[in-house]
Every structure is written in C-alpha cells, then in structure tokens.
Design a protein around this motif. Structure first.
Motif, PDB file in Angstrom:
ATOM      1  N   HIS A  42      33.854  -1.396  33.931  1.00 43.57           N
ATOM      2  CA  HIS A  42      33.039  -0.502  34.746  1.00 43.57           C
ATOM      3  C   HIS A  42      31.692  -0.188  34.090  1.00 43.57           C
ATOM      4  N   ARG A  43      31.696  -0.007  32.776  1.00 43.69           N
ATOM      5  CA  ARG A  43      30.473   0.291  32.037  1.00 43.69           C
ATOM      6  C   ARG A  43      30.798   0.239  30.550  1.00 43.69           C
ATOM      7  N   ASP A  62      30.820   2.586  27.666  1.00 43.03           N
ATOM      8  CA  ASP A  62      30.808   4.049  27.606  1.00 43.03           C
ATOM      9  C   ASP A  62      30.002   4.578  26.435  1.00 43.03           C
ATOM     10  N   HIS A 100      23.099   6.447  31.472  1.00 41.74           N
ATOM     11  CA  HIS A 100      23.718   5.122  31.454  1.00 41.74           C
ATOM     12  C   HIS A 100      24.063   4.609  30.065  1.00 41.74           C
ATOM     13  N   GLY A 101      24.127   5.450  29.091  1.00 39.15           N
ATOM     14  CA  GLY A 101      24.505   5.033  27.749  1.00 39.15           C
ATOM     15  C   GLY A 101      24.713   6.234  26.854  1.00 39.15           C
TER      16      GLY A 101
END
Length: 146
Positions: free
Chosen positions: A4-5, A7, A63-64
């Motif tokens: 998904h990403r 994290d 986003h990070g």
C-alpha cells in the motif's frame, strides 16, 4: 498481495533531541514522541527487556515518515564507522526533494550538518548533494530544475 505504501524508515540514535531538531529544520513535522516498552515490542523486534523512546516525523504532505528510536535498554550498538562512505553496504541515505537546496543546506549547517561531497548539477534536471547531520545520518537533497 499489494504494497500500500512505504510507511517509515527507522533510525536508531543516541541524541534524540538533536536528530529531531535536524529533521524539523529540514521541514519534517513531529507527529508524536513517547516511550515504548513491553512484551509486544520485544516480540516484534526480537530483543528482550526493551525500553526506548521513539519519535515519528512526517513529510508535510504525509507521504513519508522517519521513525527515530533511542534505546535505553539494551543500549544501542554501533556496527560501522560513524562517517561510513557511500559505498558501505546497507542503507546509506534518505533522499528528500526540496525547493531550494542551497537554503536547506544553510539551515541544516546550523544543526551541525556538513556536505559529504559538494553540491552538483545533473544535466538540466537536478541540483543534488548529500549532507551528513547529527550522528552521521546522511540525507540527500534534490532540487528539480525547471
């Protein structure tokens, strides 16, 4: 299964306050900070009698993240030189896109940061450099050119 990403990235440090200040100056936001201990964390990381302080910082767009941990017990160990060169095995740096690389470098110098090499330009695309901050942490800075 789909990822998904990404994290976060964990960095183990001795001076949590100095490293938080460095990343906040870079433009990250402190999301939270607190103690972590107990059987659940011992089971996850495979170390007994863990007591640590953890801080989570996020990139402004969300986003990070960078997670910082200072171990009280057991004490952290060092497996490589503090100023390991770029060709040392393992994770060497985290790269951030910035608006003005020279401004960011100037601000980070107030927190003890030094250029690893020099600020260089890649064709007409990017201005790039590596900066070594507190505890030998290396961040890459990339300014995209118009």
């Amino acid at each position: 299964m789909t990822i998904h990403r990404m994290d976060n990235v964990l960095i183990v440090v001795d001076d949590l306050d100095a490293v938080i200040s460095f990343f906040v100056e870079l433009g990250m936001e402190l999301e939270g900070r607190g103690p972590i201990e107990g059987r659940w964390v011992e089971r996850v990381i495979g170390i007994d009698d863990v007591r640590q302080d953890v801080a989570m910082l996020r990139v402004p767009n969300g986003h990070g993240r960078v997670e910082l941990a200072r171990f009280h017990t057991p004490r952290a160990i060092r497996t490589e030189p503090t100023d390991a060169p770029a060709n040392t095995l393992g994770i060497r740096r985290i790269m951030f896109a910035v608006d003005d690389v020279e401004d960011v470098v100037a601000r980070l110098r107030a927190h003890g940061a030094e250029l690893v090499g020099e600020l260089a330009q890649y064709e007409q695309s990017y201005r790039l450099c590596y900066v070594r901050g507190p505890e030998g942490i290396v961040v890459g800075l990339a300014q995209q050119l118009d």
